[in-house]
Motif scaffolding. Structure first.
Motif, PDB file in Angstrom:
ATOM      1  N   ARG A  23      12.370  35.428  73.259  1.00  0.00           N
ATOM      2  CA  ARG A  23      12.459  34.074  73.332  1.00  0.00           C
ATOM      3  C   ARG A  23      12.194  33.730  72.067  1.00  0.00           C
ATOM      4  NH1 ARG A  23      13.160  35.198  77.855  1.00  0.00           N
ATOM      5  NH2 ARG A  23      15.332  34.176  79.727  1.00  0.00           N
ATOM      6  N   ILE A  24      11.110  33.991  71.586  1.00  0.00           N
ATOM      7  CA  ILE A  24      10.087  33.447  69.942  1.00  0.00           C
ATOM      8  C   ILE A  24      10.891  33.885  69.232  1.00  0.00           C
ATOM      9  CG2 ILE A  24       8.292  33.082  68.994  1.00  0.00           C
ATOM     10  CD1 ILE A  24       6.650  33.073  72.016  1.00  0.00           C
ATOM     11  N   LEU A  25      11.124  35.373  68.806  1.00  0.00           N
ATOM     12  CA  LEU A  25      11.318  36.567  67.996  1.00  0.00           C
ATOM     13  C   LEU A  25      12.992  36.598  67.857  1.00  0.00           C
ATOM     14  CD1 LEU A  25       8.160  39.092  68.626  1.00  0.00           C
ATOM     15  CD2 LEU A  25       8.452  36.550  66.744  1.00  0.00           C
ATOM     16  N   GLY A  26      13.909  36.282  68.345  1.00  0.00           N
ATOM     17  CA  GLY A  26      15.260  36.627  68.699  1.00  0.00           C
ATOM     18  C   GLY A  26      15.426  38.024  68.290  1.00  0.00           C
ATOM     19  N   SER A  27      14.644  39.149  68.562  1.00  0.00           N
ATOM     20  CA  SER A  27      14.722  40.132  68.541  1.00  0.00           C
ATOM     21  C   SER A  27      13.960  41.055  69.455  1.00  0.00           C
ATOM     22  CB  SER A  27      14.325  41.213  66.601  1.00  0.00           C
ATOM     23  OG  SER A  27      14.031  42.188  66.974  1.00  0.00           O
ATOM     24  N   ARG A  28      14.891  41.756  70.118  1.00  0.00           N
ATOM     25  CA  ARG A  28      14.309  42.715  71.306  1.00  0.00           C
ATOM     26  C   ARG A  28      13.077  43.787  70.327  1.00  0.00           C
ATOM     27  NH1 ARG A  28      14.680  48.063  72.019  1.00  0.00           N
ATOM     28  NH2 ARG A  28      15.549  47.753  70.363  1.00  0.00           N
ATOM     29  N   SER A  29      13.456  44.804  69.923  1.00  0.00           N
ATOM     30  CA  SER A  29      12.813  45.632  69.511  1.00  0.00           C
ATOM     31  C   SER A  29      11.086  44.954  68.501  1.00  0.00           C
ATOM     32  CB  SER A  29      13.653  46.447  68.120  1.00  0.00           C
ATOM     33  OG  SER A  29      13.881  45.445  67.003  1.00  0.00           O
ATOM     34  N   ILE A  66       3.696  34.413  66.425  1.00  0.00           N
ATOM     35  CA  ILE A  66       4.168  33.025  65.995  1.00  0.00           C
ATOM     36  C   ILE A  66       3.436  33.741  64.096  1.00  0.00           C
ATOM     37  CG2 ILE A  66       2.657  31.399  64.678  1.00  0.00           C
ATOM     38  CD1 ILE A  66       2.538  30.384  68.033  1.00  0.00           C
ATOM     39  N   ASP A  67       2.392  34.846  64.660  1.00  0.00           N
ATOM     40  CA  ASP A  67       1.824  35.519  63.067  1.00  0.00           C
ATOM     41  C   ASP A  67       3.518  35.917  62.841  1.00  0.00           C
ATOM     42  OD1 ASP A  67       0.362  34.502  63.345  1.00  0.00           O
ATOM     43  OD2 ASP A  67      -0.559  36.512  63.903  1.00  0.00           O
ATOM     44  N   GLN A  68       4.311  37.189  64.057  1.00  0.00           N
ATOM     45  CA  GLN A  68       5.742  37.564  62.973  1.00  0.00           C
ATOM     46  C   GLN A  68       6.537  36.782  62.183  1.00  0.00           C
ATOM     47  OE1 GLN A  68       3.578  40.215  62.718  1.00  0.00           O
ATOM     48  NE2 GLN A  68       5.699  40.974  63.442  1.00  0.00           N
ATOM     49  N   LEU A  69       6.727  35.679  63.085  1.00  0.00           N
ATOM     50  CA  LEU A  69       7.348  34.774  62.569  1.00  0.00           C
ATOM     51  C   LEU A  69       7.659  34.231  61.089  1.00  0.00           C
ATOM     52  CD1 LEU A  69       9.111  32.296  65.663  1.00  0.00           C
ATOM     53  CD2 LEU A  69      10.520  34.202  64.562  1.00  0.00           C
ATOM     54  N   ARG A  70       6.269  33.999  61.442  1.00  0.00           N
ATOM     55  CA  ARG A  70       6.101  33.173  59.586  1.00  0.00           C
ATOM     56  C   ARG A  70       5.757  34.398  58.805  1.00  0.00           C
ATOM     57  NH1 ARG A  70       0.388  30.420  62.000  1.00  0.00           N
ATOM     58  NH2 ARG A  70       1.236  28.377  62.446  1.00  0.00           N
ATOM     59  N   LEU A  71       5.554  36.050  59.132  1.00  0.00           N
ATOM     60  CA  LEU A  71       5.430  36.953  58.336  1.00  0.00           C
ATOM     61  C   LEU A  71       7.190  36.992  58.013  1.00  0.00           C
ATOM     62  CD1 LEU A  71       2.730  39.244  59.557  1.00  0.00           C
ATOM     63  CD2 LEU A  71       2.834  37.783  57.338  1.00  0.00           C
ATOM     64  N   GLY A  72       8.069  36.955  58.709  1.00  0.00           N
ATOM     65  CA  GLY A  72       9.322  37.620  58.892  1.00  0.00           C
ATOM     66  C   GLY A  72      10.185  36.496  58.182  1.00  0.00           C
ATOM     67  N   HIS A  73       9.962  35.474  58.306  1.00  0.00           N
ATOM     68  CA  HIS A  73      10.498  33.982  57.643  1.00  0.00           C
ATOM     69  C   HIS A  73      11.059  34.325  56.125  1.00  0.00           C
ATOM     70  CE1 HIS A  73      11.657  29.892  55.862  1.00  0.00           C
ATOM     71  NE2 HIS A  73      11.334  30.594  54.928  1.00  0.00           N
ATOM     72  N   ARG A  74      10.575  35.349  55.625  1.00  0.00           N
ATOM     73  CA  ARG A  74      11.437  35.708  53.882  1.00  0.00           C
ATOM     74  C   ARG A  74      12.305  36.655  54.338  1.00  0.00           C
ATOM     75  NH1 ARG A  74      10.778  35.668  48.862  1.00  0.00           N
ATOM     76  NH2 ARG A  74      11.028  37.186  46.876  1.00  0.00           N
ATOM     77  N   ALA A  75      12.306  37.615  55.579  1.00  0.00           N
ATOM     78  CA  ALA A  75      13.155  38.719  55.936  1.00  0.00           C
ATOM     79  C   ALA A  75      14.400  37.739  56.051  1.00  0.00           C
ATOM     80  CB  ALA A  75      12.946  39.395  56.413  1.00  0.00           C
ATOM     81  N   ARG A  76      14.498  36.640  56.632  1.00  0.00           N
ATOM     82  CA  ARG A  76      15.757  36.063  57.692  1.00  0.00           C
ATOM     83  C   ARG A  76      16.383  35.506  56.244  1.00  0.00           C
ATOM     84  NH1 ARG A  76      14.526  34.127  63.323  1.00  0.00           N
ATOM     85  NH2 ARG A  76      13.813  36.165  64.041  1.00  0.00           N
ATOM     86  N   VAL A  77      15.198  34.976  55.459  1.00  0.00           N
ATOM     87  CA  VAL A  77      15.808  33.937  53.902  1.00  0.00           C
ATOM     88  C   VAL A  77      16.764  35.400  53.536  1.00  0.00           C
ATOM     89  CG1 VAL A  77      15.393  32.502  52.128  1.00  0.00           C
ATOM     90  CG2 VAL A  77      13.629  32.151  54.157  1.00  0.00           C
ATOM     91  N   GLU A  78      16.107  36.059  52.693  1.00  0.00           N
ATOM     92  CA  GLU A  78      17.336  37.369  52.402  1.00  0.00           C
ATOM     93  C   GLU A  78      17.837  38.199  53.031  1.00  0.00           C
ATOM     94  OE1 GLU A  78      14.103  39.346  50.197  1.00  0.00           O
ATOM     95  OE2 GLU A  78      13.142  37.601  49.436  1.00  0.00           O
TER      96      GLU A  78
END
Length: 293
Positions: A23-29, A66-78
């Motif tokens: 639920r935090i990450l929106g990704s099963r993997s 939380i750390d993964q969400l922050r690191l993944g922000h750029r990937a979501r934007v792109e």
């Protein structure tokens, strides 16, 4: 604590940690990676020194997410095209009351709403509102003072209240939709599906830039129906149509044998009409889904 006992303690918390991480990450993997990372840190710790192992595991997993969400922000934007959460099979073994709350918090529509929140707001809201932890425990899990935690939850509520309200119609209604959708794909029958769609229904598809799909969100009943009857019917008529429990509701998997081509989930308005149709075609997001038996 013996290794076998420590492993048993972790396994008792595994499902909770997976439910939270997804639920935090929106990704099963990504959620599986977070839970595995938590397990590895657990093995390196001395569980005998922990007053509350479940709280320790929750804290570790939450902060990693939380750390993964922050690191993944750029990937979501792109991200190429529309980003949708990775679909997941959902179980229905809880009580009706718990099932309704947990199912609605698994829905694609709700996971998309959570994207409006900061990583800490998202984690705090889920722990407090969905997993029923008190403010003190939530504050410890995300590493803030209790007063700050209350503000995070309050801001999250405000952010989510501006979005679409979550509605989960009876399963009979969901099954009716699947039957009407299937009839539209197989035979071109229009009346059943048309009656179940809201006037402002939207349809979006996630191909991740890896397979051909829609480049924009379709809006309105006329545009959505034109696409279903004019395009999807041609693409999907030869696929195996496999109803499944996906993201807390009835959805469908389209497959050729063991190869999954797409998954479809839905959101509903307060009248039980379909407000959103979500199609995932990104092969990376479908890889772990599996064809239902």
């Amino acid at each position: 604590m013996r290794t076998a006992d420590a492993t048993a303690v972790f396994e008792d918390s595994r499902r909770f940690l997976m439910d939270l991480a997804y639920r935090i990450l929106g990704s099963r993997s990504d959620a599986e990676d977070a839970v595995q990372e938590t397990f590895l840190k657990w093995r390196e710790s001395d569980p005998a020194t922990l007053a509350n192992p479940r709280a320790w595991l929750t804290t570790l997993c939450t902060r990693h997410c939380i750390d993964q969400l922050r690191l993944g922000h750029r990937a979501r934007v792109e991200y190429v095209g529309t980003w949708l959460p990775e679909p997941i099979h959902s179980e229905t073994t809880e009580s009706p009351e718990m099932l309704l709350e947990l199912s609605s918090s698994l829905s694609t529509a709700f996971l998309l709403l959570l994207e409006r929140l900061t990583p800490r707001e998202r984690a705090a809201y889920l722990l407090y509102e969905i997993f029923d932890q008190d403010y003190a425990d939530v504050a410890r899990a995300i590493g803030v003072q209790e007063a700050a935690c209350r503000k995070l939850v309050s801001r999250a509520r405000m952010g989510l209240s501006e979005g679409k309200v979550r509605h989960q119609p009876p399963r009979e209604r969901q099954e009716q939709l699947l039957e009407a959708f299937h009839a539209a794909i197989v035979s071109g029958a229009t009346a059943g599906l048309t009656a179940l769609l809201a006037d402002e229904v939207e349809l979006c598809a996630d191909g991740g830039g890896k397979v051909p799909t829609l480049g924009h969100i379709l809006q309105g009943k006329a545009e959505v129906l034109d696409f279903i009857f004019g395009s999807l019917r041609g693409y999907w008529s030869d696929y195996d149509w496999l109803p499944a429990e996906l993201n807390g509701g009835r959805g469908v998997i389209l497959a050729h044998g063991d190869e999954i081509a797409a998954s479809v989930t839905f959101a509903y308005d307060e009248d039980g009409r379909v407000s959103d149709i979500y199609i995932v075609r990104n092969p990376e997001k479908l890889a772990g889904l599996g064809v239902p038996n």
